[in-house]
Design a protein around this motif. Structure first.
Motif, PDB file in Angstrom:
ATOM      1  N   ARG A 140      11.728  -7.117  -7.659  1.00 33.11           N
ATOM      2  CA  ARG A 140      12.274  -8.548  -8.104  1.00 33.11           C
ATOM      3  C   ARG A 140      11.456  -9.428  -9.018  1.00 33.11           C
ATOM      4  NH1 ARG A 140      14.637 -11.147  -2.094  1.00 33.11           N
ATOM      5  NH2 ARG A 140      15.820  -9.063  -1.714  1.00 33.11           N
ATOM      6  N   GLU A 142      10.064 -11.944  -9.649  1.00 36.44           N
ATOM      7  CA  GLU A 142       9.746 -13.218  -8.908  1.00 36.44           C
ATOM      8  C   GLU A 142       9.125 -14.149  -9.903  1.00 36.44           C
ATOM      9  OE1 GLU A 142      10.072 -14.500  -5.918  1.00 36.44           O
ATOM     10  OE2 GLU A 142      10.629 -12.673  -4.665  1.00 36.44           O
ATOM     11  N   ARG A 151       4.144 -11.829  -1.712  1.00 30.66           N
ATOM     12  CA  ARG A 151       5.092 -12.300  -2.603  1.00 30.66           C
ATOM     13  C   ARG A 151       4.881 -11.521  -4.003  1.00 30.66           C
ATOM     14  NH1 ARG A 151       9.366 -15.151  -2.896  1.00 30.66           N
ATOM     15  NH2 ARG A 151       8.692 -16.416  -1.104  1.00 30.66           N
ATOM     16  N   GLY A 152       5.185 -10.072  -3.645  1.00 31.89           N
ATOM     17  CA  GLY A 152       4.846  -9.193  -4.963  1.00 31.89           C
ATOM     18  C   GLY A 152       6.315  -9.391  -5.867  1.00 31.89           C
ATOM     19  N   GLU A 405       8.243 -15.686   6.113  1.00 34.33           N
ATOM     20  CA  GLU A 405       9.571 -15.183   6.495  1.00 34.33           C
ATOM     21  C   GLU A 405       9.425 -13.916   6.323  1.00 34.33           C
ATOM     22  OE1 GLU A 405      12.958 -15.871   3.698  1.00 34.33           O
ATOM     23  OE2 GLU A 405      13.384 -13.609   4.065  1.00 34.33           O
ATOM     24  N   VAL A 406       9.404 -13.117   7.421  1.00 36.04           N
ATOM     25  CA  VAL A 406       9.139 -11.567   7.521  1.00 36.04           C
ATOM     26  C   VAL A 406      10.408 -10.699   7.606  1.00 36.04           C
ATOM     27  CG1 VAL A 406       6.766 -11.445   8.130  1.00 36.04           C
ATOM     28  CG2 VAL A 406       8.570 -11.668   9.904  1.00 36.04           C
ATOM     29  N   HIS A 408      14.949 -11.037   7.569  1.00 34.65           N
ATOM     30  CA  HIS A 408      16.281 -11.943   7.141  1.00 34.65           C
ATOM     31  C   HIS A 408      17.497 -11.093   7.481  1.00 34.65           C
ATOM     32  CE1 HIS A 408      17.917 -15.213   4.407  1.00 34.65           C
ATOM     33  NE2 HIS A 408      18.543 -15.262   5.634  1.00 34.65           N
ATOM     34  N   ARG A 445       4.691  -7.315   3.442  1.00 31.12           N
ATOM     35  CA  ARG A 445       4.480  -8.839   3.662  1.00 31.12           C
ATOM     36  C   ARG A 445       4.467  -8.909   5.413  1.00 31.12           C
ATOM     37  NH1 ARG A 445       8.868 -13.536   2.637  1.00 31.12           N
ATOM     38  NH2 ARG A 445       8.261 -13.131   0.465  1.00 31.12           N
TER      39      ARG A 445
HETATM   40  P1  ATP Z   1      11.833 -15.292  -0.012  1.00 28.34           P
HETATM   41  O1  ATP Z   1      12.419 -16.571   0.323  1.00 28.34           O
HETATM   42  O2  ATP Z   1      10.757 -15.444   0.670  1.00 28.34           O
HETATM   43  O3  ATP Z   1      12.004 -15.068  -1.552  1.00 28.34           O
HETATM   44  P2  ATP Z   1      14.143 -13.745   0.430  1.00 28.34           P
HETATM   45  O4  ATP Z   1      15.040 -14.670   1.126  1.00 28.34           O
HETATM   46  O5  ATP Z   1      14.172 -13.689  -1.234  1.00 28.34           O
HETATM   47  O6  ATP Z   1      12.775 -14.102   0.584  1.00 28.34           O
HETATM   48  P3  ATP Z   1      15.526 -11.538   1.431  1.00 28.34           P
HETATM   49  O7  ATP Z   1      16.194 -11.143   0.223  1.00 28.34           O
HETATM   50  O8  ATP Z   1      16.088 -11.868   2.727  1.00 28.34           O
HETATM   51  O9  ATP Z   1      14.110 -12.421   1.232  1.00 28.34           O
HETATM   52  O10 ATP Z   1      14.596  -9.987   1.648  1.00 28.34           O
HETATM   53  C1  ATP Z   1      14.256  -9.508   2.770  1.00 28.34           C
HETATM   54  C2  ATP Z   1      12.811  -9.621   3.365  1.00 28.34           C
HETATM   55  O11 ATP Z   1      12.244  -9.000   2.250  1.00 28.34           O
HETATM   56  C3  ATP Z   1      12.289 -10.973   3.261  1.00 28.34           C
HETATM   57  O12 ATP Z   1      12.475 -11.633   4.663  1.00 28.34           O
HETATM   58  C4  ATP Z   1      10.806 -10.722   2.978  1.00 28.34           C
HETATM   59  O13 ATP Z   1      10.081 -10.200   4.243  1.00 28.34           O
HETATM   60  C5  ATP Z   1      10.962  -9.655   2.001  1.00 28.34           C
HETATM   61  N1  ATP Z   1      10.714 -10.049   0.945  1.00 28.34           N
HETATM   62  C6  ATP Z   1      11.527 -10.753   0.009  1.00 28.34           C
HETATM   63  N2  ATP Z   1      10.861 -11.035  -1.116  1.00 28.34           N
HETATM   64  C7  ATP Z   1       9.542 -10.325  -1.073  1.00 28.34           C
HETATM   65  C8  ATP Z   1       8.648 -10.500  -2.112  1.00 28.34           C
HETATM   66  N3  ATP Z   1       8.722 -10.826  -3.379  1.00 28.34           N
HETATM   67  N4  ATP Z   1       7.247  -9.728  -1.944  1.00 28.34           N
HETATM   68  C9  ATP Z   1       7.412  -9.240  -0.640  1.00 28.34           C
HETATM   69  N5  ATP Z   1       8.278  -9.057   0.152  1.00 28.34           N
HETATM   70  C10 ATP Z   1       9.446  -9.875   0.049  1.00 28.34           C
END
Ligand code: ATP
Ligand code: MG
Length: 566
Positions: A140, A142, A151-152, A405-406, A408, A445
């Motif tokens: 992603r 980001e 947050r990679g 958030e670990v 979802h 994460r």
């Molecule tokens: P965030 O709000 O932190 O960006 P998200 O709602 O985009 O998370 P989901 O799409 O639900 O995340 O992804 C499922 C899981 O993947 C998240 O609960 C999180 O643990 C992990 N995750 C999401 N984005 C990242 C990231 N950039 N780096 C590491 N882990 C991530």
């Protein structure tokens, strides 16, 4: 494993790039290194920790009856166009073309791919439910990669998907994952909470986020102190119990407010409470400018705005847009005479006689009655919950702890199966759309969150469930023949008994050896030294400092086994 033959490049100092504890410690312990922004190399120790977290996750997924598969990271753009997410997902989606000019993306999540797979395989209700998961690298792009693995841009995720023939079945799949997640986070020794969450770009009917409670968390949770209600503040409803104001006030007037841009400055200059000042914020929603009004002491919740308008993108309007729409410099926007849709927070109905920006430099309007003077398009819940708001369920007091958030989980319903025509034939031969769920855990994460939750000033304190090794055997003065002979034998004995041991056999000072041991964070440390051997003992210490004792050399192996079994 002998330390002398591993590659664990520990660092004495915290690298300046790291802001949070887990990022600092993962770098210092020689677990990860940055390749480029948000993209990390897992060194041997980091890989071990990642694999251990994956093992726990895998065990619980298997126990919940989900089967592992592995999908590609490269996804044809056409699949994403079918669901509309090719446009909707925005800049986080890394798109590229192949040599034939076809669109592709790197998978940030895999709903499209799995739905494509299942629609091609499943014909009958008898084949449902289908419950699958993978552990795979996601990408992603980001906007703000930070905090190391937290947050990679490239990161490892466990993502699971369920396809059911009934709503009750879909709820059961959801419950299976909810319970499995609870077991995973418990096994990792985490203090966590499942909270109601916004469904964001994944979409669907409802969702829960699993939050590890930690002060360094990027998320804020609204949790009731009296009932079980907990929600991400992005979503937490704000209940307005007031009654609409029926009075009006004197006609409005323009007053000079030189250089007063902020609510604080305006309220100080005009001697009115911030709650009587209306903040006018301009947003660009799917390319159209709208204004949002909240009380001066409140914050706009842009996710609520996005959901209210069923929008794809919501961005704070850039200065140029604000200046054009209001014909004034930044800081003086107001709703009177503004020619854009105006959305006002519910509680603004409760009073009159507000101060607002005058859409003119260095001026505000006083005595504004929103009903009389402003064309409000709609009143809605548009602000972030605060400590003084009641719990939306029971009216109790709210607290606002921070969380990481670990995980979802989403009840997707038919969002993807409708768009991609994933259907099955029911008992009567009638075609129905499958009901889906999707469930993610950020594995990297999660490892970082464990470190965030379990560490001291000297390094991580890994819980047994994911520690890279169970025993850290230190041969202090390995050049001493007696020490080396005893430690070698103990190492062999422990290995024969199936204990995972890291054996520090290096000729380094005790100081270096112990500080590296702290950084490796292995639960049990065993120290063999000339002095200990002279006294006929070895020393056993817990990395979490819960004990430090000696055992007679002859009983060393048995005592270690007993300690590990505790
Ligand atoms: P965030 O709000 O932190 O960006 P998200 O709602 O985009 O998370 P989901 O799409 O639900 O995340 O992804 C499922 C899981 O993947 C998240 O609960 C999180 O643990 C992990 N995750 C999401 N984005 C990242 C990231 N950039 N780096 C590491 N882990 C991530
Ligand atoms: Mg995200």
């Amino acid at each position: 494993m002998r330390f002398s033959s591993t590659y664990i490049p520990t660092l004495k100092e915290s690298p300046s790039e790291a802001e949070v504890v887990s990022h600092k410690l993962l770098l210092r312990a020689g677990m990860v290194r940055k390749l480029t922004s948000g993209v990390y190399i897992y060194l041997p120790l980091g890989l071990k920790a990642l694999e251990n977290v994956q093992r726990v996750v895998r065990e619980e997924m298997d126990a919940a009856g989900f089967s592992e598969l592995l999908m590609p990271m490269v996804i044809p753009g056409d699949l994403w166009k079918e669901t509309g997410r090719w446009e909707y997902y925005g800049k986080e989606l890394l798109r590229f073309k192949d040599r034939n000019d076809r669109d592709y993306c790197l998978g940030p999540t895999h709903e499209e791919v799995i739905t494509d797979l299942v629609r091609g395989e499943v014909r009958s209700y008898r084949q449902l439910p289908v419950r699958l998961y993978q552990i795979q690298t996601k990408f992603r792009d980001e906007i703000r990669p930070r905090f190391g693995l937290m947050r990679g841009r490239e990161f490892v995720m466990k993502d699971a998907y369920s396809f059911d023939s009934s709503d009750a079945g879909a709820d059961e799949s959801y419950k299976l994952m909810y319970d499995a997640y609870c077991r995973i986070f418990k096994r990792l020794g985490l203090r966590f909470r499942a909270v109601e969450a916004d469904t964001g770009s994944i979409g669907g009917n409802f969702s829960h986020e699993f939050m590890v409670l930690a002060d360094t968390g990027e998320d804020t949770i609204a949790a009731c102190t009296e009932c079980s209600y907990a929600a991400n503040v992005e979503r937490a409803e704000v209940v307005w119990n007031g009654t609409p104001c029926t009075e009006t006030c004197a006609p409005y007037e323009k007053v000079a407010t030189p250089a007063a841009h902020t609510v604080e400055e305006v309220s100080a200059m005009l001697k009115v409470a911030p709650s009587q000042v209306v903040k006018t914020m301009l947003f660009v929603v799917d390319g159209k400018t709208v204004a949002v009004l909240v009380r001066g002491d409140r914050e706009v919740n842009d996710i609520k705005l996005k959901n209210l308008l069923n929008a794809t993108t919501v961005e704070l309007a850039p200065a140029a847009v604000v200046e054009k729409v209001t014909a004034a410099p930044l800081g003086f926007a107001g709703p009177v005479g503004l020619d854009v849709p105006i959305y006002a927070d519910l509680e603004l109905q409760g009073a009159t006689d507000y101060v607002v920006g005058a859409n003119a430099a260095d001026a505000h309007l006083v005595h504004v009655d929103l009903r009389r003077d402003v064309k409000v398009t709609a009143y809605a819940d548009l602000r972030c919950i605060t400590l003084s708001d009641p719990c939306p369920r029971c009216g109790g007091a709210i607290e606002l702890p921070k969380g990481i958030e670990v995980g979802h989980i989403f009840k997707l319903g038919t969002k993807y199966s409708d768009a991609m025509h994933a259907v099955y034939l029911d008992e009567n031969g009638k075609e129905n759309v499958m009901i889906m769920g999707c469930y993610g855990i950020g594995v990297g994460r999660l490892a970082a969150a464990v470190c965030e939750a379990h560490h001291d000033d000297y390094g991580p304190i890994w819980p047994k469930a994911i520690a890279p090794w169970q025993v850290h055997l230190c041969a202090v003065r390995a050049d001493n023949e007696e020490v080396r002979a005893f430690a070698d034998t103990l190492y062999n004995t422990l290995q024969e008994k199936g204990v995972e041991v890291i054996y520090d056999d290096r000729s380094v000072s005790a100081g270096v050896m112990f500080s590296d041991a702290d950084l490796l964070g292995v639960p049990l440390r065993v120290i063999v030294s000339p002095r200990n051997l002279k006294n006929g003992v070895v020393e056993l210490t817990a990395r979490d400092k819960s004990f430090s004792e000696t055992a007679p050399t002859a009983e060393a192996a048995d005592t270690i086994l007993a300690k590990l079994a505790e």
